[in-house]
Design an enzyme around this catalytic site. Structure first.
Site, PDB file in Angstrom:
ATOM      1  N   CYS B 180       0.817  -1.224   0.000  1.00 50.87           N
ATOM      2  CA  CYS B 180       0.000   0.000   0.000  1.00 50.87           C
ATOM      3  C   CYS B 180       0.843   1.262   0.000  1.00 50.87           C
ATOM      4  CB  CYS B 180      -0.898   0.036   1.226  1.00 50.87           C
ATOM      5  SG  CYS B 180      -1.598  -1.529   1.627  1.00 50.87           S
ATOM      6  N   GLU B 331      -4.656   5.175  13.141  1.00 55.29           N
ATOM      7  CA  GLU B 331      -4.347   6.419  12.421  1.00 55.29           C
ATOM      8  C   GLU B 331      -4.828   7.625  13.226  1.00 55.29           C
ATOM      9  OE1 GLU B 331      -5.750   6.565   8.368  1.00 55.29           O
ATOM     10  OE2 GLU B 331      -4.446   8.269   7.909  1.00 55.29           O
ATOM     11  N   LYS B 352     -11.114   6.718   0.415  1.00 58.67           N
ATOM     12  CA  LYS B 352     -11.357   5.269   0.264  1.00 58.67           C
ATOM     13  C   LYS B 352     -12.819   4.946   0.553  1.00 58.67           C
ATOM     14  CE  LYS B 352      -6.671   3.505   0.979  1.00 58.67           C
ATOM     15  NZ  LYS B 352      -5.922   4.646   1.544  1.00 58.67           N
ATOM     16  N   HIS B 357      -9.894   0.633  -1.821  1.00 56.33           N
ATOM     17  CA  HIS B 357      -8.446   0.623  -1.623  1.00 56.33           C
ATOM     18  C   HIS B 357      -7.749  -0.028  -2.813  1.00 56.33           C
ATOM     19  CE1 HIS B 357      -4.584   0.570   0.036  1.00 56.33           C
ATOM     20  NE2 HIS B 357      -4.769  -0.104   1.154  1.00 56.33           N
ATOM     21  N   PHE B 416       0.487  -2.874   4.359  1.00 58.19           N
ATOM     22  CA  PHE B 416       0.581  -4.230   4.924  1.00 58.19           C
ATOM     23  C   PHE B 416       2.023  -4.521   5.293  1.00 58.19           C
ATOM     24  CE2 PHE B 416      -2.733  -4.758   1.551  1.00 58.19           C
ATOM     25  CZ  PHE B 416      -3.803  -4.736   2.419  1.00 58.19           C
TER      26      PHE B 416
END
Lengths: 425, 430
Positions: B180, B331, B352, B357, B416
């Site tokens: 990502c 986050e 998103k 995503h 990830f």
């Protein structure tokens, strides 16, 4: 110009740690000794049958024990040879540089890597296929979609992501600084080294690791290389008139880089300095033309503020492909015209082509040359191709005064890069 | 004395997303709070616990491709790379990339992972494998072997090489595969390359297509996808209390990054400035983000430091906001840690919620949308925000776009495995 200027860089960049694994050993010293003795790591492929493949040899490493590397069984299920090699070499380089202690905050240590393609292991998916068989032995897609896929280990997909091995290595070391993963060919390892060096030079990170990791030799990776038309029949013969292609190798090298000041403060011993880097892409050709290779070499020299005659040894890409070696030889003749004492070496006759690892392994070998004043023989170079006009070190090792080594690498898609390492003091 | 810092500006951008075949269409749909998520059409999802995603329209893609110059390279293009070609076409046109004479000064940095092996390929291969290491190679060859192109579409450097060939680019050529974070890391590395004088112009961005069986099932297996949703359009609900996973999508984002003087000298349109880049690693657990968001904190701080800015200078945050329980909470915590008292004043939203995503393409697309928002004084919304989560209590620009002047945006990507990358994008102010 597609490279950086060491004079404008700020910090001096030194290498203070090396971890390396290849088919000839599990430490820089062991590997270099074997190379000096003229031993080869290339041999018949064992572990999977090769009938049907025209190439039945490779340079493979022995088994690495995940337990000995401190890897949990859970993590080991999504890891493979490439991940084990990276974790081992990263730990070794870390310890060698003394970074495993408290001498530097780990949050700030950068880590850049070049890694190969990750292929799925047939064994991981077989249970799902078996669970989806119809009575007549064909595959029932409906069964596969509804039930079969649940037979796959839930974390299997992670193993398929190219960056997971890298992330496992950051976890093993506890480093949290800036990072990225380049892929998949020889240039990506050089790129990782270049970015790590710049990160230190520009002061973004006081210490940085640079890694190159090969792919695991597997039926899929042999097939991919074979279909690319780059594989030779039984061995790799760099710059020989008998050369007919390359041979795949497994290996990994990790270098620990830091500023001269950081090394001094931590009491780490600089093994070498990294002073130049250049890169280029050759447009429109599948094999880089000599102009792009020459441009990368030229840029690295300019960046390091050196003349061609300042380079003592060139560790060539020399992958034993007929066209690749010819282009590279042409480039060397363009850039180093008149530099008669330049010795040229290729490690691939002994270690095979380690793709993303090759440029970092070659840099690690360059450091050994600087420290020992010895250049190993290029295996299988005899009879040397008369048309290439280079001083290939072949037959036996050469002892000489070595102050500066250039490493050249070329990808099969057209990327070229060159790096320069110099004696520490 | 150090030389004057080379500044990096954006002179072109392009994208392909589930909400549009270019930047304008995507931005316009997103500013209306439209969702690009629907039931998947690419393959039969019967039996899977998640059956939705953000697909790019095949018909439109093919129509667009017919309008592009013909190329022999088409057989090497993965689906993600086909998106990237369209996105780059838009960006290169806007930046008038073709006018630049020195092609060796233009490079490529691309976040892309190559195609997954198709399930048909796996099944075909398995017919020639006995499960104990033995392949029936003769049988495989009789059956036509394994298609050459399939291997090449998996190699990430084929994508960058093809881009170089299509646009005649002789500079640095790198492919980045950090999940990502691949897109923003490619943009960040491109920025470094320009700043350090290695080249003047970079084509940078990310592309991805994992909406195929192998890619999709992978994420079903790690139980990362949204499985409880009333409608496909309401499944991606970042920061909402009822969020339960991310929605996979596909697309590409392309930026033309250029050294400021170079851009000025040739009269290129200057759309904005790339002010800062920072990356970090969680170094925590392979399956989980650091509970306190340490990696996220480090990356956000590094990007702001690189831009010589502090929290008070950031006007808006384009969140990673995947709609998983873990990411959105972590986050939020990390933003609070970095922004302190100011955290509640800075609008934070996740596109998103509308686009899903698209992995390696996400950060590139989101960075471009952030830039467009700056130039139009629009903050894109977080849609499907209905049930406040007491632990996620920032201003998420809920459900409707907000018209508000702003100059600097922090764009987050947390990948990830724990690789993080943040960009600071700003208005070009001379």
């Amino acid at each position: 110009m597609n490279g950086w200027k060491s004079s404008a860089m700020g910090n001096v960049v030194v290498i203070t740690g090396v971890g390396m694994v290849t088919s000839l050993g599990q430490s820089p010293e062991e590997i270099f000794k074997a190379l000096l003795e003229g031993r080869t790591g290339i041999g018949p492929i064992e572990g999977f049958p090769t009938e049907g493949f025209t190439t039945k040899t490779a340079a493979r490493i022995g088994d690495l024990d995940p337990k000995a590397l401190g890897i949990s069984r859970r993590d080991a299920r999504i890891m493979d040879t490439h991940a084990y090699m990276l974790v081992k070499c990263a730990k070794d380089a870390f310890a060698h540089a003394g970074l495993d202690g408290e001498s530097a905050p780990k949050d700030g240590i950068a880590f850049f890597a070049g890694m190969g393609c990750v292929d799925y292991r047939v064994e991981d998916l077989l249970p799902a296929i078996h669970a989806s068989m119809s009575n007549d032995g064909s595959i029932d897609y409906g069964k596969f979609y509804e039930e079969g896929f649940r037979e796959i280990y839930p974390l299997w997909p992670l193993g398929m992501l190219n960056n997971i091995a890298f992330c496992l290595a950051t976890i093993a070391l506890g480093v949290r600084g800036e990072n990225t993963v380049f892929s998949p060919d020889a240039d990506s390892g050089a790129q990782a080294l270049s970015e790590a060096a710049l990160s230190v030079a520009e002061g973004r990170a006081p210490q940085a690791l640079a890694a190159g990791v090969s792919e695991k030799v597997s039926p899929l990776n042999i097939a991919r290389a074979s279909l690319s038309g780059i594989l030779g029949k039984d061995t790799c013969r760099p710059f020989s008139s008998d050369r007919d292609g390359t041979i795949l190798g497994e290996g990994c090298a990790v270098l620990a880089l830091e500023s001269g000041l950081s090394a001094k403060q931590r009491g780490a011993t600089p093994l070498a300095r990294i002073t130049g880097h250049g890169e280029a892409f050759s447009i429109g050709d599948s094999v880089p033309d000599s102009k792009a290779i020459a441009r990368a070499m030229q840029t690295a020299l300019e960046g390091a503020g050196l003349r061609p005659s300042d380079i003592d040894v060139l560790i060539a890409h020399g992958d034993g492909t007929p066209a690749g070696d010819r282009s590279e030889a042409e480039a060397v003749n363009q850039v180093f015209a008149g530099a008669d004492r330049l010795k040229v070496y290729s490690s691939k006759g002994a270690l095979g082509h380690m793709l993303a690892a090759s440029s970092v392994v070659d840099t690690a070998l360059g450091i050994q040359m600087l420290r020992t004043g010895a250049v190993p023989p290029t295996l299988n170079a005899d009879p040397i191709d008369g048309s290439i006009n280079l001083n290939i070190v072949a037959g036996k090792a050469v002892k000489m005064d070595i102050r500066r080594v250039m490493v050249s690498c070329i990808s099969h898609e057209g990327q070229c890069a060159a790096l320069i390492v110099e004696a520490a003091g | 004395m150090p030389e004057e810092k080379r500044r990096v500006v954006i002179t072109g951008h392009g994208m392909v997303t589930p909400l549009g075949m270019d930047s304008e269409e995507t931005f316009s749909n997103a500013s209306e709070g439209k969702s690009g998520i629907d039931y998947l059409k690419a393959f039969d999802t019967t039996g899977l616990p998640c059956r939705i995603g953000g697909e790019v329209d095949d018909g439109k893609l093919e129509e667009f491709e017919r309008s592009l110059p013909k190329t022999k390279l088409k057989r090497y293009l993965s689906r993600g790379m086909r998106f990237m070609r369209v996105a780059t076409h838009e960006a290169a046109g806007q930046a008038r990339l073709g006018d630049i004479e020195d092609r060796s000064g233009i490079g490529v940095a691309l976040g892309s992972h190559g195609d997954n092996t198709a399930v048909q390929d796996i099944m075909a291969l398995h017919r020639f494998y006995d499960g104990e290491g033995h392949w029936d190679m003769q049988g495989l060859m009789r059956a036509g072997g394994y298609p050459y192109g399939d291997f090449f579409r998996r190699k990430s450097d084929v994508a960058t090489a093809v881009l170089s060939m299509l646009y005649d680019l002789g500079g640095p050529n790198v492919s980045i595969v950090s999940a990502c974070s691949a897109g923003p890391q490619a943009i960040g590395e491109a920025c470094y390359m320009i700043r350090s004088g290695r080249c003047d112009v970079m084509v940078a961005g990310g592309c991805e297509s994992t909406l195929n069986f192998v890619g999709f099932v992978g994420f079903v297996l790690i139980t990362a996808l949204a499985e409880r949703y009333a409608t496909p359009q309401s499944a991606s609900r970042p920061f909402d209390r009822k969020r339960n996973g991310f929605v996979m999508s596909e697309g590409a984002g392309a930026l033309i990054l250029e050294e400021l003087k170079h851009a000025k000298h040739r009269g290129a349109p200057i759309l904005g400035e790339l002010l800062g880049y920072g990356s970090s690693a969680d170094a925590y657990r392979i399956t989980d983000t650091h509970p306190k968001g340490l990696g996220a904190v480090l990356a956000m701080s590094a990007a702001m430091e690189d831009a010589s800015l502090g929290p008070e200078d950031i006007d808006y945050i384009s969140a990673h906001g995947t709609s998983t329980q873990q990411n959105d909470l972590t986050e939020t915590r990390a933003i609070k840690e970095v922004f302190g008292e100011r955290a509640k004043e800075v609008p934070v939203s996740s596109v998103k919620s509308m686009l899903g995503h698209p992995i390696a393409a996400a950060g590139a697309i989101e960075g471009i949308l952030a830039l467009m928002g700056i130039n139009r004084s629009v903050m894109l919304p977080t849609i499907n925000y209905e049930n406040p989560d007491p632990r996620c209590n920032l201003d998420y620009v809920p459900n409707e776009a907000r018209t508000q002047e702003h100059r600097r945006v922090l764009s987050n990507s947390f990948g990830f495995g724990g690789q993080n990358a943040c960009l600071v994008v700003g208005k070009y102010e001379g």
